[in-house]
Design an enzyme around this catalytic site. Structure first.
Site, mmCIF file in Angstrom:
data_model
loop_
_atom_site.group_PDB
_atom_site.id
_atom_site.type_symbol
_atom_site.label_atom_id
_atom_site.label_comp_id
_atom_site.label_asym_id
_atom_site.label_seq_id
_atom_site.Cartn_x
_atom_site.Cartn_y
_atom_site.Cartn_z
ATOM 1 N N GLU A 26 0.797 -1.225 0.000
ATOM 2 C CA GLU A 26 0.000 0.000 0.000
ATOM 3 C C GLU A 26 0.828 1.273 0.000
ATOM 4 O O GLU A 26 0.377 2.300 -0.496
ATOM 5 C CB GLU A 26 -0.933 0.002 1.232
ATOM 6 C CG GLU A 26 -2.018 -1.043 1.186
ATOM 7 C CD GLU A 26 -2.986 -0.848 0.028
ATOM 8 O OE1 GLU A 26 -3.295 0.322 -0.315
ATOM 9 O OE2 GLU A 26 -3.419 -1.859 -0.554
ATOM 10 N N SER A 69 -45.950 -33.011 37.939
ATOM 11 C CA SER A 69 -45.646 -33.445 39.301
ATOM 12 C C SER A 69 -44.401 -32.815 39.890
ATOM 13 O O SER A 69 -44.139 -32.960 41.081
ATOM 14 C CB SER A 69 -45.492 -34.975 39.339
ATOM 15 O OG SER A 69 -46.760 -35.580 39.376
#
Length: 777
Positions: free
Chosen positions: A99, A470
């Site tokens: 770059e 239950s």
């Protein structure tokens, strides 16, 4: 004498030169003036560079597990900030090589490179490449629209770059750039990209990995996911530039160019515990605001245990797929060709983006089918499905089940190179939920709110209210013990009718049998319905309601006797938290998911201080544990003996088998499992009790969650068998006699008339009830 040329002629020549010079100077002045004017115009439009001093890019909110591991994140832009010192040299060299080769020398603008780029563009007759330096790219990314390729934008970029270079050092500029650059798929900055593409921190990047990321700076088109060949070529170009710059040796270049992309994609989808993370996100947004969570970033330290959560995920899926295999092949599969979902050669399923490992349940594409076998594609793997892998369907040939192009569910039995051994599965119909809490702290260690978060984000662990069957009886028995009853007191298990809500109510046992005179320990271990209702009537149903509320139950509980059998809707998280009272010697610590929250910079924002509630006396809590241990030793939860360590718990099954529960605990951990359809009217099927549908999931989870931990007895709990000698009672059914865990009573429709109630189901006796009780075990 020789005559000389007239002086006037030479003067006239000089006058000509003067005129040219004057015109030249005039043009230069005009150009300079125009340039200064343009600079003034462009400069007047520039943003304040001082803003960089307070600028902070959006960062992720990081979510950590109980051991400090990063487990998830929230962000609009996935970004992890890194410092200059954290940037490895190989990454710095890669980026500058491709770059900005002269990054260390120029003042923000590389004029020779700009001139050569301009000449190249003129020769080509089009823009073939730019000459933006790292500083110019940073300026454009932060302050300008880089999609604007006008001369004006370029001039502004140059001016900004020069100003940035005047105010900041090269390391500062590179660090800002490295945290800001976009690297495809929602990743901003090299640190986030390193985690996403390679599953590692940026400090650990290798040469080929750093070069790949550097090559992606030029644009998302170089993504290794969407364009792997283009990405590979770009990576190799970066490596070549590094060699030209003298940053690596020719031998390094030759060796590195031969390596594969080596991706290890880590999709930031919070897949480990999506329901847990979603509840965390909602809380954070309501407390700190959306901006703080998704832009400023927080650090959230949670109670999640990664190992337990993984075991929970596997256990719930195993349990629901086992249920599906019990109920036969449904077929009706989606088909890539018929439904125009793609081509066999190019189809990619979302499941294949995740890690495929042994035990996974994934979608597979049927490539070929014959009477002997079928070839299945799962990502890069190929598998052959033979008769033994679909025997549970009852079919003999693959062609009876599958067609080319079908998308079916498969479980991964074995992986080897590029081949896979699979078993045919199908998408589960019912849903499930699992939640585990650390007894001593109240910390939620694992949470699952459904089979698939992508299909349904409704959290059945914290949002759903379902009848608990239950498993509600623990509140009845705790109330009775607190009022002076003992496990050795007797109660008569025979048919009886009482009045509840002003109407007759005749409870029935799930096995349609009666055991005569039995002890309370026997009644709870065997989950006898008639004794539970009699006991609730004796202590008073209103006091049972009060007791449940003391345990932390906040959902409405209708004060009718069928409540003793679980005829009320409750939340899994509250039910599991309530059970922690027993191993905690009677106290309950509010369940919580967050230990502390800090800002991204580490400032403490909140810290957990859960409230502690005194629910029962230690003696009552220990007695309840002794009774619930017998549920596992010889009661309805006997399958849990496979855990191989002291445990206690309770099954729960509702009328018509619409809900199956098991909530149980060891001295360290309490966990609960619910299984059922979202539609409360759909039954799981005959005999799909809590012991059959939910308990195996609990056992698998607890085996994994407690693996490697010491086996401990419940402290200060004396087994009831050791106390028998102190109590001489006459009973018709021995305490340790085998129990039935599968209801056999016929399903009956609700009675024509019933008193008002928010929830409830029909009692199987045929008598009118209020509210109706579940057929429970």
């Amino acid at each position: 004498m020789l005559s000389l040329p007239p002086i006037t002629l030479r003067l006239r020549g000089w006058k000509l030169i003067d005129r040219v010079a004057l015109v030249f100077l005039l043009l230069c002045s005009i150009a300079l003036g125009a340039g200064c004017g343009l600079l003034f115009v462009y400069d007047s439009d520039l943003p304040e560079i001082r803003a960089l001093e307070t600028y902070r890019p959006d960062v992720v909110t990081e979510v950590y597990a109980d051991d400090g591991q990063l487990a998830g994140s929230f962000a609009l832009q996935r970004r992890i900030l890194m410092t200059y010192e954290q940037c490895p040299k190989v990454l710095y060299s890669s980026v500058t090589a491709i770059e900005d080769q002269h990054f260390e020398e120029h003042w923000g603008v590389d004029f020779p490179r700009m001139f050569s780029a301009a000449v190249r563009n003129v020769v080509k007759g089009r823009i073939t490449g730019g000459a933006s330096t790292i500083t110019m790219q940073l300026a454009g990314n932060l302050f300008l629209d880089r999609s604007d390729r006008s001369f004006r934008r370029k001039m502004q970029e140059i001016l900004l770059a020069l100003q940035i270079e005047r105010r900041y050092t090269k390391p500062q500029i590179f660090t800002m750039y490295a945290n800001q650059v976009y690297l495809a798929h929602g990743n901003y900055g090299f640190a986030a990209a390193s985690q996403f593409y390679f599953g590692k921190p940026v400090t650990d990047l290798k040469l080929q990995e750093a070069a790949l990321l550097a090559g992606m700076v030029n644009g998302p088109k170089f993504s290794p996911l969407t364009n792997p060949d283009l990405a590979l070529n770009r990576r190799n170009l970066v490596i070549h530039r590094m060699e030209e710059e003298g940053k690596i040796t020719p031998a390094d270049e030759t060796a590195t160019r031969k390596t594969a992309l080596g991706l290890h994609i880590q999709y930031p989808r919070n897949d480990l515990a999506p329901y847990f993370f979603e509840d965390i996100r909602k809380y954070l947004e309501s407390t700190y605001g959306t901006e703080a969570v998704h832009e400023r970033g927080l650090r959230v330290y949670t109670t999640l245990n990664i190992a337990m959560q993984r075991v929970a995920n596997q256990s719930l899926r195993d349990g629901l797929h086992t249920y599906e295999r019990r109920h036969g092949w449904k077929g009706n599969l989606p088909n890539v060709l018929r439904d125009n979902l793609g081509k066999l050669e190019t189809y990619e399923d979302d499941d294949w983006r995740h890690a495929i490992e042994k035990g996974s349940y994934v979608t597979g594409l049927v490539l070929t089918v014959s009477d002997k076998d079928a070839v299945i594609k799962i990502g890069s793997y190929r598998g052959i499905l033979s008769a033994s892998e679909f025997a549970w369907t009852g079919r003999k040939k693959p062609s009876d089940l599958l067609k080319v192009g079908d998308l079916a569910q498969f479980s991964i039995q074995e992986l080897r190179d590029n081949t896979v051994r699979v078993q045919l599965e199908q998408q589960p119909g019912p849903q499930g939920a699992l939640l585990a809490i650390d007894n001593s702290t109240g910390e939620i260690k694992a949470m699952i709110g459904g089979y698939s978060f992508e299909d349904s984000k409704f959290n059945r662990a914290t949002q759903a209210v379902r009848q608990v069957g239950s498993s509600f009886k623990v509140y009845v028995y705790a109330d009775a013990l607190e009022k002076g009853s003992t496990p050795f007191d007797t109660i008569v298990d025979t048919p009886f009718t009482t009045i509840s809500g002003g109407q007759p109510y005749s409870p029935r046992n799930y096995d349609e049998k009666f055991e005569g005179t039995i002890t309370l320990r026997r009644a709870l271990a065997g989950s006898r319905n008639v004794p539970a209702v009699k006991l609730a009537e004796k202590v008073g149903i209103n006091t049972v309601v009060d007791m449940a509320k003391r345990f932390g139950i906040t959902t409405p509980l209708p004060p009718y006797l069928p409540l003793a059998l679980g005829a009320a809707d409750m939340k899994l998280v509250e039910h599991v938290s309530a059970f922690t009272v027993f191993p905690n010697d009677g106290i309950r610590i509010d369940p919580h998911m967050i230990r502390r929250v800090t800002s991204y910079d580490g400032a403490l924002l909140e810290e957990a201080h859960p409230e502690v509630h005194d629910v029962l006396s230690p003696d009552v809590a220990r007695t309840m544990t002794a009774m619930l241990e017998e549920v596992i030793q010889f009661g309805t939860g006997i399958q849990a003996k496979a855990l191989g360590r002291p445990a206690a718990g309770k099954t729960g099954t509702t009328q018509d088998y619409t809900d199956a529960w098991f909530v149980g605990y060891t001295p360290q951990l309490t966990a609960g499992v619910w299984v059922g359809f979202d539609d409360k009217q759909i039954s799981l099927g005959k005999k799909e009790t809590g012991a059959r549908a939910a308990l195996p999931i609990w056992v698998e989870f607890m085996q994994g969650a407690t693996a490697g931990t010491p086996v401990m007895d419940f402290p200060n709990v004396v087994p009831l068998e050791q106390q028998v000698g102190e109590h001489h009672v006459n009973v018709d059914t021995p305490d340790t006699a085998p129990t039935e865990d599968e209801p056999a009573a016929p399903i009956e429709k609700p009675p024509a008339a019933a008193p008002p109630a928010k929830t409830g189901t029909a009692d199987t006796s045929g008598a009118t009830t209020s509210p109706p009780a579940p057929l429970s075990n």
